[in-house]
Write an enzyme that holds these catalytic residues in place. Sequence first.
Site, PDB file in Angstrom:
ATOM      1  N   GLY A  93      39.783  42.509  47.259  1.00 19.19           N
ATOM      2  CA  GLY A  93      39.477  42.431  45.824  1.00 19.19           C
ATOM      3  C   GLY A  93      39.431  40.859  45.265  1.00 19.19           C
ATOM      4  O   GLY A  93      40.071  39.877  46.089  1.00 19.19           O
ATOM      5  N   TYR A  94      38.706  40.796  44.260  1.00 20.54           N
ATOM      6  CA  TYR A  94      38.631  39.309  43.660  1.00 20.54           C
ATOM      7  C   TYR A  94      39.428  39.147  42.540  1.00 20.54           C
ATOM      8  O   TYR A  94      38.838  40.221  41.334  1.00 20.54           O
ATOM      9  CB  TYR A  94      37.006  39.026  43.468  1.00 20.54           C
ATOM     10  CG  TYR A  94      36.456  38.772  44.597  1.00 20.54           C
ATOM     11  CD1 TYR A  94      36.711  37.451  45.301  1.00 20.54           C
ATOM     12  CD2 TYR A  94      36.153  39.870  45.569  1.00 20.54           C
ATOM     13  CE1 TYR A  94      36.095  37.328  46.587  1.00 20.54           C
ATOM     14  CE2 TYR A  94      35.605  39.466  47.087  1.00 20.54           C
ATOM     15  CZ  TYR A  94      35.617  38.313  47.314  1.00 20.54           C
ATOM     16  OH  TYR A  94      35.259  38.214  48.621  1.00 20.54           O
TER      17      TYR A  94
END
Length: 157
Positions: free
Chosen positions: A28-29
């Site tokens: 994820g970011y």
Amino acid sequence: MIEIERKFLVTSDKYKTEAFKSSEIKQGYLNSHPERTTRIRIQDKKAFITIKGKSSESGLSRFEWEKEIPVEEALELLKLCEPGAIEKVRYLVKSKEFTFEIDEFSGSNQGLVIAEIELLSEEDIFEKPNWLGEEVTGNNNYYNSQLCINPYKNWTK
């Protein structure tokens, strides 16, 4: 700390028989801005935080910094990430002195398969396997950080 990489679409699953390793990845970011991304990744039983800078004009190179972190911390950081996690299986295929990383995406990016090759210089020449398709280096749509925001299922039919 400079990553030099080319990306290609993949035209068949023949790479699977050539692979010497595969691993599951979830990422994820924390920040998916194209000029500076911060990624949290769990790959098999290891975890990493990675910061990448803006790509060069050619799209071939950009700053990259990565550090291994405890898996427990990565699991907590994933809870803080922007919506749209990436899930994929990565296959490694040796090609002379280089290694192709072939990512077979699942979830919202199901059906997308991308091969990446890291080079030592932008001028490096490498042998292209017969399953390698169109080059998409520099096309922001194919960056993992952008696939979180605008998944493959939204722009293909």
